[in-house]
Design a protein around this motif. Structure first.
Motif, PDB file in Angstrom:
ATOM      1  N   GLN A  57       3.673 -12.627   0.488  1.00  0.00           N
ATOM      2  CA  GLN A  57       2.805 -11.235   0.483  1.00  0.00           C
ATOM      3  C   GLN A  57       2.358 -11.098  -1.030  1.00  0.00           C
TER       4      GLN A  57
ATOM      5  N   ALA B  80      -0.622  -3.611   3.328  1.00  0.00           N
ATOM      6  CA  ALA B  80      -0.018  -4.555   3.518  1.00  0.00           C
ATOM      7  C   ALA B  80       1.311  -4.278   4.448  1.00  0.00           C
ATOM      8  N   GLN B  81       2.236  -5.211   4.697  1.00  0.00           N
ATOM      9  CA  GLN B  81       3.049  -5.387   5.534  1.00  0.00           C
ATOM     10  C   GLN B  81       4.328  -4.813   4.694  1.00  0.00           C
TER      11      GLN B  81
ATOM     12  N   ILE C  89      -3.051  -7.452   5.792  1.00  0.00           N
ATOM     13  CA  ILE C  89      -2.074  -8.647   5.481  1.00  0.00           C
ATOM     14  C   ILE C  89      -1.016  -8.462   6.545  1.00  0.00           C
TER      15      ILE C  89
END
Length: 375
Positions: free
Chosen positions: A97, A115-116, A90
């Motif tokens: 998010q 995830a970021q 992502i």
């Protein structure tokens, strides 16, 4: 007492994909970070994502063609319905998010999520994301990729081997102008959750979590012409219970950088770090401020175990984009070996809490214990 091993090898600073077959990867987001760093690093390492989506389907198609991704979806909901995909990468703005992960955890075929950072809009939202993934049995990794900068990773190896003795003081001095994201204007953020979070997480990677933080911030005059913000130039001190002190000066202004002096000013742009211990010291540079030029980070270290000579290992790899394989490699290794991911979401909550503590400290002009955020 045995002398510590002073020699570093590639295994001490490079991360490679695990051997064997990988779960199929799908990518959500087709912006600068995904197109120019994630996917470049993946292809260099031999990892080929199977699908990509973006809220801008044209952009997703262009990125897919550039990186030879066979399947393009017009939105993330369609991509998440593809039951071939077991790992989701992502790269969307932080205010989006959570909704993406809320949708992803409903899909039983998904085993892992990268995830970021920042993981959420704040610590509480990050907790929500971690709990969602844990309840679904999904391995969550957070893309704190500075841990995989080669000098940062090599320094961690020196610390683990006690080459430097007990850490006494650590500093990061940044004088550089980042590539800001367009969505930052609507969020009103500049440095703490975007740039400083790398340095705060690096201190945690090296030394663990501090007891408290004192932060002072001001706006960046250059970016203030475009949108209002408070966290431009950020200065902060971390206090550890064992006496260690760590500090970073995150100067994203770095000088006027106007056309008349821009070329000459480049020699004053850079990031330097230093760790001083009871038995040695290490110093290094971070190469990314010279991007797109490929400038590797550096490391020099000196130890009482070999006091007559600096050790100066060098490598050809760079943080941007090469080190971006690190977080994905760690996630795939955790999934394929059924082991704990070193970048797991629950660990990252301590970084998120430290960032929130920095905001609170700057707002109230006082030192803030991290427990004020987590309790």
């Amino acid at each position: 007492m045995n002398k510590p091993d002073l020699q570093l090898t590639e295994e001490d600073y490079l991360v490679r994909l695990p051997s064997g077959d990988f779960p199929a990867v799908g990518c959500i987001g087709a912006g600068f970070i995904m197109a120019d760093f994630h996917l470049v690093a993946y292809r260099q390492a031999g990892l080929q994502p199977l699908a990509i989506s973006s809220r801008n389907p044209t952009r997703a198609g262009e990125v897919a063609a550039r990186h030879k991704i066979p399947t393009v979806y017009s939105n993330y909901e369609e991509l998440l319905n593809d039951d071939r995909l077991e790992v989701i990468d992502i790269a969307v703005p932080p205010d989006i998010q959570l909704e993406v992960i809320e949708a992803a955890v409903q899909k039983s075929h998904i085993k892992g999520i990268l995830a970021q950072k920042p993981l959420g809009m704040n610590y509480r939202e990050a907790v929500r994301i971690v709990e969602l993934c844990e309840s679904a049995g999904i391995t969550l990794a957070v893309n704190q990729n500075m841990r995989f900068d080669h000098s940062v990773r090599a320094a961690k190896c020196l610390l683990d081997r006690e080459v430097l003795g007990e850490p006494v003081l650590a500093t990061i001095d940044m004088r550089a102008i980042p590539h800001w994201m367009p969505w930052q204007e609507r969020l009103g953020w500049l440095s703490l959750r975007i740039m400083s979070i790398h340095h705060l997480d690096t201190f945690r990677y090296w030394f663990g979590s501090p007891k408290r933080i004192y932060a002072s911030v001001r706006s960046d005059p250059r970016t203030a012409r475009n949108f209002a913000h408070e966290d431009g130039i950020c200065l902060y001190i971390l206090e550890y219970e064992n006496g260690l002190r760590a500090s970073s000066w995150d100067d994203v202004w770095a000088g006027p950088n106007e056309e008349a002096i821009q070329s000459a000013m480049q020699e004053a742009i850079g990031i330097n770090w230093r760790i001083e211990g009871t038995a040695g010291l290490a110093r290094g540079t971070i190469g990314w401020p010279k991007y797109p030029a490929r400038v590797p980070s550096t490391l020099d270290y000196l130890s009482l175990s070999q006091p007559d000579a600096w050790q100066r290992p060098r490598w050809n790899e760079v943080w941007f984009p090469d080190a971006f394989i690190g977080p994905m490699a760690e996630l795939l290794r955790a999934i394929t070996t059924d082991s704990k991911c070193t970048l797991n979401g629950r660990d990252n909550l301590e970084t998120m809490a430290l960032v929130d503590a920095a905001y609170l400290s700057a707002q109230e002009h006082r030192a803030v214990e991290v427990s004020e955020i987590t309790e």
